[in-house]
Each structure stands twice: as C-alpha cells, then as structure tokens.
Design a protein around this motif. Sequence first.
Motif, PDB file in Angstrom:
ATOM      1  N   ALA A 186      51.707  64.459  53.702  1.00 22.68           N
ATOM      2  CA  ALA A 186      51.322  65.861  53.534  1.00 22.68           C
ATOM      3  C   ALA A 186      49.853  65.948  53.912  1.00 22.68           C
ATOM      4  O   ALA A 186      48.990  65.461  53.191  1.00 22.68           O
ATOM      5  N   ALA A 208      47.073  61.679  46.355  1.00 16.38           N
ATOM      6  CA  ALA A 208      48.182  62.621  46.174  1.00 16.38           C
ATOM      7  C   ALA A 208      49.361  62.230  47.052  1.00 16.38           C
ATOM      8  O   ALA A 208      50.512  62.334  46.642  1.00 16.38           O
ATOM      9  N   LEU A 264      53.050  60.943  45.804  1.00 16.36           N
ATOM     10  CA  LEU A 264      53.890  62.130  45.980  1.00 16.36           C
ATOM     11  C   LEU A 264      55.316  61.847  45.515  1.00 16.36           C
ATOM     12  O   LEU A 264      55.956  60.893  45.953  1.00 16.36           O
ATOM     13  N   GLY A 265      55.800  62.680  44.612  1.00 19.11           N
ATOM     14  CA  GLY A 265      57.146  62.486  44.071  1.00 19.11           C
ATOM     15  C   GLY A 265      57.183  61.545  42.881  1.00 19.11           C
ATOM     16  O   GLY A 265      58.184  61.456  42.185  1.00 19.11           O
ATOM     17  N   ARG A 266      56.076  60.822  42.633  1.00 17.57           N
ATOM     18  CA  ARG A 266      56.046  59.859  41.527  1.00 17.57           C
ATOM     19  C   ARG A 266      54.696  59.910  40.816  1.00 17.57           C
ATOM     20  O   ARG A 266      54.096  58.892  40.491  1.00 17.57           O
ATOM     21  N   GLU A 267      54.200  61.118  40.623  1.00 15.22           N
ATOM     22  CA  GLU A 267      52.860  61.300  40.081  1.00 15.22           C
ATOM     23  C   GLU A 267      52.705  60.662  38.702  1.00 15.22           C
ATOM     24  O   GLU A 267      53.622  60.684  37.886  1.00 15.22           O
ATOM     25  N   ARG A 285      51.671  53.591  50.329  1.00 12.37           N
ATOM     26  CA  ARG A 285      52.677  54.299  49.549  1.00 12.37           C
ATOM     27  C   ARG A 285      53.975  53.494  49.460  1.00 12.37           C
ATOM     28  O   ARG A 285      54.645  53.481  48.441  1.00 12.37           O
TER      29      ARG A 285
END
Lengths: 261, 455
Positions: free
Chosen positions: A96, A103, A107-110, A160
């Motif tokens: 993103a 971030a 993302l998706g696993r904050e 990531r």
Amino acid sequence: MDAAKPLPLVEMKDVSIAFGGIKAVDHASIDLYPGEVVGLLGHNGAGKSTLIKVLSGAYKRDGGTILINGEEAHIGNPRDAKRYGIETIYQTLALADNVDAAANLFLGRELRTRWGTLDDVAMEAQARRVMGRLNPNFRRFKDPVKSLSGGQRQSVAIARAIHFNARILIMDEPTAALGPQETKQVGDLIKQLKAEGIGIFLISHDIHDVFDLADRVAVMKNGQVVGSGPVTAMTKDEVLGMIILGKCPPGATPGPGAMAA
Amino acid sequence: MSAAPEASTAHLVAVESPSKRFFRATEIDTRLLGMVGALILIWVGMDLIGVWKDQGFTLNPLAIWDNHSFLTPRNLWNLLVQTSAIAVMSTGMVLIIVMRHIDLSVGSMLSFIGVITGVAQVYWLSPWLGSESPVIWIVGILVALGAGALLGAFNGFLVAYAGIPSFIVTLGGLIVYSGAAWWVIRGETVAPMDANFELIGGTPSGAWIGGKASWALAAFICLAIVVGIFTNRSARARFKFPQRPIWAEVFLLVVGCAVALGTAWVVNAYPWPAKVAEAYAAEHKIPIPPDGADGLGLAHGFAIPMLIALAVGVIMTFMATRTRFGRYVYAIGGNPEAAELAGVNTRFITLLMFMTMGILTAVSACITSARLDAATNSLGQTNELYVIAATVIGGTSLAGGVGTIYGAMLGALVMQSLQSGMTLLNFDSAVKDVIVGSVLVFAVWVDQIYRRRQA
C-alpha cells in the motif's frame, strides 16, 4: 518419489484454473519439501504466477487439491493461506503505497494495545528490527513507501513475508527490481531461510539465479508442467529446452506438458 | 516530509533550510498551512470589504480599525454553527474518497432521514407520549441514526458485494432518497420538532453551554494536548526512537492551546440576545445593570452543534489513525489489491465505511432539521456537493489514499466562511454559487501545482 523422504510441506495435485475459456493452469502438480528451494520456470504467461497465486489464496482453483504436511488444506483467500504459514512476495510487491513501512509490514496483522488500538510504536520497533536485518541502511520509517527506492520497497515486501514465521515462502521474481549488491543479499537470505527449514518456491526469469539457489526446478509451459527434477541432473541448456520447446530431458520427471518424444 | 531526499537524511539535516527543518520537525503539512492562510485571507478580506461598504466606500483607516462586519463574535459563532452539519459529513466523506469511492447520496439521504425523524417526532411520538415527553428527542435521534446506518449499509452492500461502482450506486441513491423523502410527506413541512431535539441545532436558548463551561472545555483540550505529547514522547523513549525536538513540541503545544482558548474566547465574547438575557434576569431576580442586558456577562459559549462536530471530529480522527479499521481504509485506498492480498477483508471494510457515512449523515440530519425546527424534503439538497467540495478543498485526493479528517473539517469552514461572508455583503445567491464553484476549482488547481512540485 523416494519412500524414505520426509512428508512434503506442500503438495499441489492436479490444480486447474481457467479465466474465461483460457486454461491458465491445466492439471499442474508440484511439491515442496522442508528446507528446499524449488525454482519455478517458464515463459511469460506459462502459468507459474497463476499457479502460485492459487497457493497464496489470491485465486480460487477450479479443480485439484492442495496438501500441507500431508493434510488437505482449504485455501479460499489470502487469510487462509497465511494461517497455513504460507507467505508470498508478489512480483508487484503488493504494497500500500500511501502508508509507511511498518504499516505495510503489519498490514492485516496489526499489533494492538490492550485497548484494541493500533500499537504503532511497537510495530515501528519490530519493523526497525527486521529491516535492520535485511537492509541496515534503511532509515525512512515515517515515509510512505511510495517515496522509497525500488530496492527499499522490495526489502519491505520481503520483510513482511519473513517476519511472521513463514513455513512456506513464495517469491515471485524477488530480485526483479534489485541491483547486483541487493540481489546477492536476497540470495544470502534465501540460503539462510532454507537452513531454517523453510520451503521456498522461487519464481524467476533468470535461469542463472535459479541454478544458483534452487535444489529442484519445475518448468511450466502453456499452463502445464513440462517436467521437474534436481538441478544437479540437468544442464542450463536442457532447462532452456524445457522452457522453450517443452522437451523433457532424461534427468527430469516428465509432466503432462512434456512434448511427446 | 515526503520530499525528503533518498537514503539517510541524517547527514543532510545540517544543510536543510530553516523553514524546511521547521516543517519536518513539527510534522505540519504545508498544505494545511495554506488552508489556514486562505481562511485568514477570507476572514480579513470579508471584514475589510464589509466595513468599507458600511462606510459608503470611503477610505477611512480609523473606521476600518474600529468597526467590524465579519470578524464579530456573533458572526463567527454563527459561522461555526452553520459549518457543523457539513463538517460532520465531511469527516466521513474523506474516508470514502480515500477508499477511492464517492458518496453522492448524502444530501438526499439527509433530507430523507430528517423527514423520517420529523415524522416520527411530530406524527407518532408526540400524539402517543404527549409533546412534553423527554423520550421523544432520544427516540428521534435513535430513529435517525438507525435509518442512517441502514441506508449507508445498503449503499455499502451494493458497492462492496454487488460490485456496482459507488458513483452509480450513490447517484441512484441521490435520486431515490430525494424521491423517498417527498413520498413520505408529499412535500409538506413537518414542524415543529421536539423542544429538546431543537437544542441540537444550536438556535434556541439553552442550546449553548455558557461561558464557564466553555473555558473549562478549552482548558480540558489544552490538558489533553499536553497529555498527548507526553504519552507520545514516553512511548518513543521506551523504544529509543528519535524524538521530535523540544522546541517543535512546545510550538505545537502553544498553537494547539491558542486555537482552543482563542475559540473559547470568541464564542464567550458573544453575549446572549438582549431579550433572552432580560427574561433570564427577571426570572432569577437579577437586576439589569444600567448599560443594558449585555452587562450581565451572560455569554453564549460553545453551541451544541459545535460540540457535536468537535466530538465527531475527534472520534473520526481516532478511528482513522488509531484503529485497524482506519488503517485498512487507507491501505485499501493506496492499493486495493495489496490490501486484499495482505488478508484485509476489503468488502466488509467498504460496507462498514458506507455505513459510517450513513450514520454521520444522520447526525447532520439531526443538526439541520433541529436548526430549522422543521423537516422538509429539500432539507439537504445539494449538500453532497458542499461536503465533497469541503473534503477536496481540505486536501483529499480524488485518486484515493490521501486525506485527513481535520483537513476536511477546515475545508468545510473555508467553504462556509466564503458563503456567509458573501451573504453578509448581500451578494446575490446566483453570484455566490458562481464564486463558490470557481473557488473549488481554483483550490484544486493550486493543490495540483503544489503536489507536482513536491513530487
């Protein structure tokens, strides 16, 4: 397959997917063992990225089964795939662009505080740690990833994928945007991850890269698997023959896509 | 800022120009500064033109110094009340646009919801519970919020799960809801609203919190800023992250407190209307001082719609920056495919966002209908345009991914300032429309130039 071998980490059997009338992947079967790097080769449009996107949950397969550690896996979306420990570095990086490195990493696993809010400081701390390992010169934790260089963006995408204890790693052209120095770093990283027992699918155009890093190669053509085998049993020319002509050499196990001899 | 040079910036700090260093250290968006500048320009310009006009277009420096037309506490107070309904909706519109969607239906939806809550109050609840019942306003608000959530979720469902472009869904909604509003009341005006409900609009006496409470609120905001700065610093210190320089923290603290206290000062400088104050004095047996009812020192203070807008702004900023939902909204705006691949349930987030927009529209419907003390089927007509204009003036990129809540609220204030200022100057409403539209296009043009130069 040798009976003494351990259980494959991933086994994709007879996987098919069609878009409209076009069979992008046609009864393809590949497998991957722990601590192994399998290079997936083929022309543009041969179906290798599509096959891998079925595994990562981006596409839903029309047919075939996926076994993870010998058990049938139900992968309907990227969240499912991540639950099985499958992480993917996409060719497009899938970042993103408007948010910062941390971030994107989470993302998706904050990470969240005990009040359920985003724990940005903790995420930044972990991002600094993992990025320090991959790219020690990386300092721009506050900037949106849009403003980073190609190599920096790539290292965010790699970070990531490796940060969440992946067991299966899919790397789709991981060195496409990198210079020689960074390419070497990625190579070292792959060796390190392999030593940790992670299984890696490596998709690449660069046959030399694959020969340096992969234990086995699988070649696809027109959505079908031409053949697969250990790199030690094949020459580069033979592999090129598989890619271009679909001709399966004696060192490889032929697949449904192999040219009739 | 994003224009910072490649790789390590550490060695470059020394050669940075002072102004650049200032903006980087304080993390102030230079576009925000431009907007504040535009706001000041409009306010002072409107004031000067107004005074000049009052003096019969003669140039008298003293008159300009002593008289004000726009910059009066009364006008600024009204300005803030008028801004609140659009500002509330703009906080949602920012996030909708950040997600690469649009909501054209908010204006008609506002009318429809206003009509629904009006009918509920006047035709159902009032006859049933008696017009004095304190339950009416609560049920009235709940009905509005429920309707907003439902309509918004419906919009969101069509966009996210049926895959219809939001432009089409909400363009259809614009027509459907305005038809529905007419259908419910056949063009009648529903009035009067419940007396307690009316307070939401800020017009009747009792719809403002008075001097002391306003100062207390401003002081509380200052305290919150201090606490915020310290919490942030200690969190960063715990992980040994680089800190913002102390002077930058102090600067932000001073500016933040000045805005809070300054606003309180302005709204407190607007005394009660003389009649209301006299009635109040008579009721409480307070002698009226010789210099008139103003001498009682009864200040308006913050009005309820301002407080609603403030609360909405705080909640929405919190949602956008501190929750997973907000993070996903921005990530989806930056790269929808990447968000999906990262495991974000993009459809559900889209639905939730449109539902939030519906709820915010309901809040604005309450403010607007309460302020008018009536509901009509044209209550929110063309509001969608003002909300989108405020959002875009506030720095939200229509390409998605970029935008802030405070920017949009400030954009709403800029738009409203322009309109109120021209109303004070007796501009023809046709001319007003021409100017407001042109300013919108001009503002976006300036923003484009700025972005291109930054890239």
